[in-house]
Design an enzyme around this catalytic site. Sequence first.
Site, short mmCIF file in Angstrom:
data_model
loop_
_atom_site.label_atom_id
_atom_site.label_comp_id
_atom_site.label_asym_id
_atom_site.label_seq_id
_atom_site.Cartn_x
_atom_site.Cartn_y
_atom_site.Cartn_z
N SER A 291 -11.65 -1.67 -0.01
CA SER A 291 -10.64 -1.81 1.04
C SER A 291 -10.65 -2.48 2.46
CB SER A 291 -9.73 -0.32 0.69
OG SER A 291 -9.19 0.09 -0.34
N HIS B 12 -4.07 5.33 3.98
CA HIS B 12 -4.25 4.55 3.61
C HIS B 12 -4.11 3.16 4.22
CE1 HIS B 12 -6.04 1.61 0.60
NE2 HIS B 12 -7.32 2.11 0.87
N ASP C 64 0.54 -1.13 0.01
CA ASP C 64 0.17 -0.22 0.21
C ASP C 64 0.89 1.52 0.29
OD1 ASP C 64 -2.12 1.56 0.57
OD2 ASP C 64 -3.59 -0.37 1.01
#
Length: 396
Positions: free
Chosen positions: A254, A94, A60
């Site tokens: 996600s 994120h 990520d």
Amino acid sequence: MTPTRRALATTLALTTALATAPTAARAAETPQYPWYFDTLRVEEMWEHTTGEGVIVAVIDSGVDATLPELQGRVLEGIDLTAAEAGAHTDTSGHGSDMAALIAGTGTGGGMQGLAPGAFILPVRTIVDRINFSGEERFSDGIAYAVESGARIINISQSAGVSEEELTEALALAARHDVLIFAGTGNTGESDNRVAAPASFSGVIAVGAVNRDSEHVPYSSYGPQVTLAAPGNDIPGHCDNLSGPVCVREEGGTSSATALASASAALIWSQNPDWTKNQVLRVMLNTAERPDDQRRDDFTGYGIVRPDRVIVDGEGDPGDPDSPPIFRDWEAALVSPATPEPTPETTPDDSAEPAPGPEAEAAATSDDGSHLPWIVGGTAAVLLVGLTGWLLLRRRA
């Protein structure tokens, strides 16, 4: 298990033994106790396992290891972006949120993860949510995670990828008994398509559901969908990583992917001798389905329910070497057989010497291809017969 993975497992087991598993009940509907904790009976699961000893790679935007809820849970990792700022750098937040959903401890008012005993291996492949680092780095991230001892790889992102390179990386993961989870994408309401890498064989594609166990409209759907997990009303940093955490009303695939990865970590931790095939098989046959249909294109085989495996003992792991899905794909990955070692023999001076280069050349056709032995044998028989016939003719 390779020596590197054994060493990592031993070190992590010793480290985890020093950690205190969260057991105290928390108020409902908070970042420390989201709604799905009741559904999944997390307090009961944590009496059996918290995911200890399992490494989950998070491919990520990096993971901020200084966050209170992630301190002591994040390994060194690697930064594969051009920025080279380090795997613990996360400018978008994120990757850190995904890591916290998996292994956050809730410390300091931070996020509480589903598998707080697991370790996170950060693999930074994107700088932010828009600027991806490229195809080659993405595949290299999978390879790095495999070689670093990860048992689970979480990919809560999608991107354009090189099919050849990604296929090679996925094959490497399969051969090393590694599970890969990836989000289907959030295009269900627009140009619906299951995005890469979730669209590839060997990847467990995860869709999103709400608190009513219903497929959420934004979750991309299709025949590739394998499982589903909660995607709405999920904890996260709603401002930036330096601010407080909150519960986001609308999340995405996600978050669902992270919760599916955490579920696998819990199951594998309780059953460390299982293979990826067995872990995935029990996840599939204990998944929650609202009807009798085996699977559909929206939630796959159903919603992850690790509590049914860990608390209730449900699910048949089955044959450790038989994949529950991707059978044909994995069958094609079988490595070439290792040549049998030549048996040791006592030297024998009377034995004929091994044929040299000249003999080998004589046993080939003009174009260099070896002729079948039966052709040579037939020619020899014909030659002997012809010679005898000529001799008989001369005597006649």
